[in-house]
Design a protein around this motif. Structure first.
Motif, short mmCIF file in Angstrom:
data_model
loop_
_atom_site.label_atom_id
_atom_site.label_comp_id
_atom_site.label_asym_id
_atom_site.label_seq_id
_atom_site.Cartn_x
_atom_site.Cartn_y
_atom_site.Cartn_z
N ILE A 127 0.86 -1.20 0.00
CA ILE A 127 0.00 0.00 0.00
C ILE A 127 0.89 1.24 0.00
CG2 ILE A 127 -1.67 1.34 1.35
CD1 ILE A 127 -2.83 -1.32 2.33
N CYS A 128 1.83 1.30 0.92
CA CYS A 128 2.89 2.32 0.99
C CYS A 128 2.40 3.75 0.72
CB CYS A 128 4.03 1.99 0.03
SG CYS A 128 5.50 3.03 0.31
N ILE A 129 1.98 4.41 1.75
CA ILE A 129 1.48 5.78 1.62
C ILE A 129 2.56 6.74 1.12
CG2 ILE A 129 -0.39 5.56 3.28
CD1 ILE A 129 1.52 6.55 5.42
N LEU A 130 3.84 6.42 1.36
CA LEU A 130 4.91 7.27 0.86
C LEU A 130 5.21 7.02 -0.61
CD1 LEU A 130 7.43 7.27 3.86
CD2 LEU A 130 6.00 9.15 3.06
N ALA A 131 4.55 6.01 -1.18
CA ALA A 131 4.65 5.78 -2.62
C ALA A 131 3.41 6.36 -3.30
CB ALA A 131 4.80 4.30 -2.93
N GLY A 132 2.25 5.74 -3.07
CA GLY A 132 1.03 6.19 -3.73
C GLY A 132 0.65 7.61 -3.39
N GLY A 133 0.62 7.93 -2.10
CA GLY A 133 0.19 9.26 -1.67
C GLY A 133 1.09 10.37 -2.19
N MET A 134 2.39 10.12 -2.22
CA MET A 134 3.32 11.15 -2.67
C MET A 134 3.42 11.20 -4.19
SD MET A 134 4.40 12.53 0.14
CE MET A 134 6.06 13.14 0.27
N THR B 62 10.99 -10.87 3.82
CA THR B 62 10.31 -10.66 5.09
C THR B 62 11.05 -9.64 5.95
OG1 THR B 62 9.45 -12.92 5.06
CG2 THR B 62 9.46 -11.80 7.18
N VAL B 63 12.38 -9.75 6.00
CA VAL B 63 13.18 -8.79 6.77
C VAL B 63 12.99 -7.38 6.22
CG1 VAL B 63 15.52 -8.08 7.35
CG2 VAL B 63 14.87 -10.49 7.52
N LEU B 64 13.07 -7.24 4.90
CA LEU B 64 12.92 -5.92 4.28
C LEU B 64 11.52 -5.35 4.51
CD1 LEU B 64 14.80 -6.53 0.90
CD2 LEU B 64 15.60 -5.23 2.88
N ASN B 65 10.50 -6.19 4.45
CA ASN B 65 9.14 -5.72 4.69
C ASN B 65 8.97 -5.25 6.12
OD1 ASN B 65 8.27 -6.27 2.08
ND2 ASN B 65 7.59 -8.34 2.58
N SER B 66 9.57 -5.96 7.07
CA SER B 66 9.47 -5.56 8.48
C SER B 66 10.14 -4.21 8.70
CB SER B 66 10.10 -6.63 9.37
OG SER B 66 9.43 -7.87 9.23
N ILE B 67 11.30 -4.02 8.08
CA ILE B 67 11.97 -2.71 8.17
C ILE B 67 11.10 -1.63 7.53
CG2 ILE B 67 13.98 -1.38 7.42
CD1 ILE B 67 15.57 -4.02 7.48
N SER B 68 10.43 -2.00 6.43
CA SER B 68 9.60 -1.05 5.70
C SER B 68 8.50 -0.45 6.56
CB SER B 68 8.99 -1.74 4.47
OG SER B 68 8.03 -0.93 3.85
N VAL B 69 7.90 -1.27 7.42
CA VAL B 69 6.81 -0.76 8.27
C VAL B 69 7.31 0.40 9.11
CG1 VAL B 69 5.31 -1.31 10.22
CG2 VAL B 69 5.60 -2.97 8.37
N TRP B 70 8.44 0.21 9.79
CA TRP B 70 8.96 1.26 10.67
C TRP B 70 9.53 2.41 9.88
CZ3 TRP B 70 6.68 0.28 14.84
CH2 TRP B 70 6.48 -1.03 15.26
N TRP B 71 10.08 2.13 8.70
CA TRP B 71 10.60 3.21 7.86
C TRP B 71 9.45 4.12 7.41
CZ3 TRP B 71 15.66 4.29 6.49
CH2 TRP B 71 15.82 5.30 5.52
N LEU C 297 11.10 2.13 -2.72
CA LEU C 297 11.86 0.93 -3.09
C LEU C 297 11.39 -0.27 -2.28
CD1 LEU C 297 15.48 2.40 -3.45
CD2 LEU C 297 13.87 1.80 -5.27
N PHE C 298 11.14 -0.06 -0.99
CA PHE C 298 10.56 -1.13 -0.17
C PHE C 298 9.22 -1.58 -0.75
CE2 PHE C 298 13.04 0.43 3.71
CZ PHE C 298 13.84 -0.71 3.77
N CYS C 299 8.42 -0.61 -1.16
CA CYS C 299 7.09 -0.89 -1.68
C CYS C 299 7.16 -1.72 -2.96
CB CYS C 299 6.36 0.43 -1.95
SG CYS C 299 4.73 0.25 -2.71
N GLY C 300 8.00 -1.30 -3.89
CA GLY C 300 8.13 -2.04 -5.14
C GLY C 300 8.65 -3.45 -4.94
N ASN C 301 9.53 -3.62 -3.95
CA ASN C 301 10.06 -4.94 -3.67
C ASN C 301 8.97 -5.87 -3.14
OD1 ASN C 301 12.59 -6.59 -3.44
ND2 ASN C 301 11.93 -6.71 -1.32
N ALA C 302 8.11 -5.34 -2.25
CA ALA C 302 7.01 -6.14 -1.72
C ALA C 302 6.00 -6.48 -2.82
CB ALA C 302 6.32 -5.38 -0.59
#
Length: 502
Positions: free
Chosen positions: A42-49, A174-183, A322-327
């Motif tokens: 979903i990544c609000i910093l991707a779609g929203g921005m 999975t590791v990258l997605n977990s980091i993505s949440v907090w990022w 980048l996190f968003c596209g990877n997921a």
């Protein structure tokens, strides 16, 4: 709850076998990881921005804010209904497998092609958006002019990066997605905090929550407001990722539906904060829209914080994208894998292969990123192509969300809910969801600017008709012969299952 259902709730592989599939993928993802992949997509910093400039032109702040509230609420209802069906059918096939079990192979075939179009369009939209922001950063840092050719090269490099990361396996994803949440959450707080505390003028609450702006060429404010909802609708896409990764999730019948609902809810709240903070910080509306960086949020950062801080915040946004596209690449590749596993794609034998080293469908990963590159290539020739890509993402995936819910409503008498369900709210919320998706699909097939020319024409409706035509032709020529979803467990599997329960 039946003995079979109770046992399946605690034995993911046994549950998968009752759907006719032998476990091939590694279950290395927990509940948080499953939530994280949908939240990351979903990544609000991707779609929203990325769609911020579109929102400024199609209704302005009033539509951006209230459209976000309305679309987010309706998405939460739709997502909850889809989560209930996911709980009953936790497979990598996701939407098309649900449609098959509830409505038969023809429904599954159409749903699968719509879902595939939406997922591949999402990779293209997300990664091309990241390329646009990377071009804006390069413009600020080195004075590089982000031409369409340079943007495509950056985009191709991002696709290669995501293909490589996904090829390493689900553990790294999975590791990258977990980091993505907090990022993402930290990024929203950093951006909004910096813009709010900066010693610059701020817009009034009346402007943020009530100013209407129309640069579309259409005179009807209702029509323009409906178009402006694309910002929110595009952002709130991809939460079916939790379903597609369910065969790699522990306790999937509960974790996957929870992942869907929680990802939507957290994105809804955090996105509202982000949009409000950005809109309060606008210094010059016209200059923000016409920024030389090509990215309106970058101009807001520059005007309020200066070029140095603006570059830092742009990097925060780019990393989130980048996190968003990877997921999204992970989710799309699992859809390709599952569709190929059931013989639905040309060359299915190749795309369904799973790496013995990483338990990952590596060929499906590379097919997904290659298809995304092809989808975005028209951006070299048309300035409106990116808007078309985002509309294709919404127009493909949103109807695919509604089809399993619609079939579930008709099949409710013979539908056995999973451990996560809505109870007595299932039917009324399901009906609301289907009506919402029908309206949304019609709106996003409408022209977005006037006068209507070959450059400004909205090709999303044509894309929808093309994929439906493609689905029909491929069903006649290939689907009837090759597409086969396995029966609900072989006799030997069912006997073994029953003995385990007893």
């Amino acid at each position: 709850m039946s003995a079979r259902r109770a046992h399946a709730r605690f034995d993911d592989d046994a549950a998968l076998r009752t759907h006719g599939y032998q476990p091939e993928l590694a279950r290395r993802m927990g509940g948080f990881g499953n939530f994280a992949i949908s939240f990351g997509v979903i990544c609000i910093l991707a779609g929203g921005m990325t769609m911020f400039g579109f929102g400024l032109a199609t209704g302005g702040p009033a539509v951006m804010i209230w459209g976000w509230v309305a679309i987010g609420f309706m998405t939460l209802i739709l997502g909850a209904c889809l989560a209930e069906v996911t709980s009953a059918f936790p497979t990598s096939g996701g939407l098309y497998y649900m449609a098959h079990r509830l409505g038969g192979p023809r429904w599954a075939w159409v749903t699968g092609w719509l879902n595939l179009l939406g997922l591949l369009g999402a990779i293209a939209g997300i990664d091309y958006g990241a390329a646009l922001f990377a071009g804006a950063f390069a413009n600020l840092q080195w004075g590089l002019t982000p031409t369409p050719e340079i943007t495509i090269l950056i985009f191709a490099g991002i696709l290669v990066l995501h293909g490589t990361l996904n090829a390493f396996g689900i553990r790294l994803v999975t590791v990258l997605n977990s980091i993505s949440v907090w990022w993402q959450l930290g990024g929203v707080l950093l951006i909004v905090g910096a813009l709010t505390l900066a010693p610059a003028k701020h817009q009034s609450a009346g402007f943020v929550f009530g100013h209407f702006n129309n640069d579309t060429g259409f005179s009807s404010p209702i029509y323009v407001a409906a178009l402006g909802c694309l910002l929110a609708a595009y952002t709130f896409c991809g939460y079916d990722a939790s379903s597609h990764l369910s065969e790699e999730t522990r306790q999937a019948q509960v974790a996957a539906p929870r992942g869907i609902v929680r990802a939507i809810a957290w994105s809804w709240g955090a996105g509202f904060v982000l949009l409000v903070g950005m809109l309060f910080a606008i210094q010059d509306y016209t200059a923000t829209q016409g920024t030389s960086t090509g990215v309106p949020p970058a101009q807001i950062f520059i005007d309020v914080l200066g070029a140095g801080a603006a570059k830092g915040l742009l990097l925060v946004v780019i990393v989130a994208q980048l996190f968003c596209g990877n997921a999204e690449t992970a989710a799309a590749s699992r859809m390709v894998y599952a569709f190929s596993r059931d013989g639905a794609l040309p060359g299915s034998a190749m795309w369904r292969r799973v790496s013995p080293r990483t338990s990952t469908p590596v060929a499906a990963v590379w097919l997904s990123v290659a298809a995304a590159l092809v989808i975005a290539l028209p951006s070299l020739y048309s300035p409106t192509a990116y808007a078309a890509v985002t509309a294709i993402n919404v127009i493909g995936i949103t109807p695919a969300y509604a089809i399993p819910v619609l079939l579930w409503l008709f099949a409710s008498s013979r539908f056995e809910p999973g451990p996560w369900n809505l109870g007595r709210w299932s039917k009324p919320l399901g009906m609301v969801s289907v009506v919402y998706v029908v309206i949304l699909t019609v709106v996003f097939c409408l022209p977005q600017t006037s006068p209507i020319t070959s450059q400004s024409f909205n090709y999303a409706g044509i894309a929808l008709l093309v994929v439906l035509l493609l689905a029909w032709i491929t069903w006649i020529t290939k689907g009837k012969r090759d597409y086969k979803v396995p029966p609900l467990g072989s006799p030997a599997q069912n006997a073994a299952f029953a003995s385990d329960v007893l």
